[in-house]
Design a protein around this motif. Structure first.
Motif, PDB file in Angstrom:
ATOM      1  N   LEU A  32      12.625  13.103  -5.403  1.00 41.53           N
ATOM      2  CA  LEU A  32      11.438  13.403  -4.597  1.00 41.53           C
ATOM      3  C   LEU A  32      11.502  12.726  -3.230  1.00 41.53           C
ATOM      4  O   LEU A  32      11.121  13.332  -2.219  1.00 41.53           O
ATOM      5  N   LEU A  33      11.977  11.499  -3.184  1.00 40.40           N
ATOM      6  CA  LEU A  33      12.090  10.803  -1.896  1.00 40.40           C
ATOM      7  C   LEU A  33      13.117  11.475  -0.983  1.00 40.40           C
ATOM      8  O   LEU A  33      12.883  11.617   0.220  1.00 40.40           O
ATOM      9  N   TRP A  51      10.330   4.029   5.076  1.00 43.43           N
ATOM     10  CA  TRP A  51      10.512   3.303   3.813  1.00 43.43           C
ATOM     11  C   TRP A  51      11.074   4.195   2.718  1.00 43.43           C
ATOM     12  O   TRP A  51      11.618   3.710   1.739  1.00 43.43           O
ATOM     13  N   THR A  52      10.953   5.529   2.857  1.00 40.71           N
ATOM     14  CA  THR A  52      11.482   6.422   1.825  1.00 40.71           C
ATOM     15  C   THR A  52      12.999   6.312   1.713  1.00 40.71           C
ATOM     16  O   THR A  52      13.554   6.443   0.619  1.00 40.71           O
ATOM     17  N   GLU A  53      13.668   6.059   2.832  1.00 45.02           N
ATOM     18  CA  GLU A  53      15.127   5.892   2.794  1.00 45.02           C
ATOM     19  C   GLU A  53      15.493   4.639   2.009  1.00 45.02           C
ATOM     20  O   GLU A  53      16.400   4.657   1.181  1.00 45.02           O
ATOM     21  N   GLU A  54      14.763   3.552   2.242  1.00 47.99           N
ATOM     22  CA  GLU A  54      15.024   2.308   1.504  1.00 47.99           C
ATOM     23  C   GLU A  54      14.756   2.480   0.011  1.00 47.99           C
ATOM     24  O   GLU A  54      15.584   2.103  -0.812  1.00 47.99           O
ATOM     25  N   THR A 125      13.724  -4.051   5.555  1.00 45.18           N
ATOM     26  CA  THR A 125      13.333  -3.886   6.954  1.00 45.18           C
ATOM     27  C   THR A 125      12.110  -2.994   7.113  1.00 45.18           C
ATOM     28  O   THR A 125      11.142  -3.376   7.762  1.00 45.18           O
ATOM     29  N   ALA A 126      12.131  -1.809   6.538  1.00 45.44           N
ATOM     30  CA  ALA A 126      11.047  -0.845   6.766  1.00 45.44           C
ATOM     31  C   ALA A 126       9.827  -1.096   5.894  1.00 45.44           C
ATOM     32  O   ALA A 126       8.699  -0.969   6.341  1.00 45.44           O
TER      33      ALA A 126
END
Length: 196
Positions: A32-33, A51-54, A125-126
């Motif tokens: 889903l992300l 933040w979805t990538e993290e 980071t995010a």
């Protein structure tokens, strides 16, 4: 000793069911992300959430580590069969494989503990998420590997390597072919001798 094996087996089966549910949730979250990231890049009306990538990366790391533990439990990891099946050398290498998995689990726990603690001083980071939640994957994986390897070794010690593998290993085509060659034919399949 048999009671210990029975208790460990019940514990590990319950943990495996829990891990399967967690792995399914992680996989669903990961998918889903990733879908959201792709769609948000192409649709300007959706906000780009960094933040979805993290979180997708973190979910993937946990998927790998927890999946590895289940792979150890059922011997689904890479196996090289160098000796004919059933020989002493073959049995020795299969025992060494399970001992090596146990040793890797202990190493993951021992060194993973310090690695996880180092995550207390770092954050993503995010999202700002403390990295201990990501770095502790090695320690958790090590605990599961030790429990699963211990059951495999204990089962092999009490019932033999072949019985343990028949009980715990995921069946593969070679094993099924080998067992088909060993099964006796029933009366209708018996080869008939020359008639007199």
């Amino acid at each position: 000793m048999a009671a210990l094996l029975h208790g460990l087996s019940r514990l590990n089966r319950g943990l495996e069911r829990l891990l399967n549910a967690i792995l399914l949730a992680l996989l669903l979250g990961f998918i889903l992300l990733i879908i959201y990231q792709i769609v948000s890049r192409n649709l300007p009306l959706l906000p780009r959430l960094y933040w979805t990538e993290e979180f997708s990366r973190f979910a993937f790391q946990w998927l790998i580590m927890l999946g590895t533990a289940i792979g150890v439990y059922h011997a689904d990891h890479f196996v090289l069969e160098a000796f004919p099946r059933g020989t002493r050398a073959d049995l020795a290498t299969r025992l060494i494989r399970d001992l090596a998995c146990f040793a890797v689990g202990v190493i993951f726990i021992y060194y993973g503990k310090d690695f996880a603690i180092s995550g207390l001083r770092r954050s993503a980071t995010a999202s700002g998420l403390p990295m201990i939640y990501v770095y502790s994957a090695f320690t958790v994986c090590g605990i599961f590997i030790v429990l699963y390897s211990l059951e495999r070794l204990l089962h092999a010690a009490l019932h033999g390597m072949n019985a343990m593998e028949a009980e715990l290993n995921t069946p593969n085509e070679l094993d099924e072919l080998a067992s088909a060659d060993d099964t006796p034919l029933d009366a209708s399949e018996q080869p008939r001798g020359p008639r007199s």
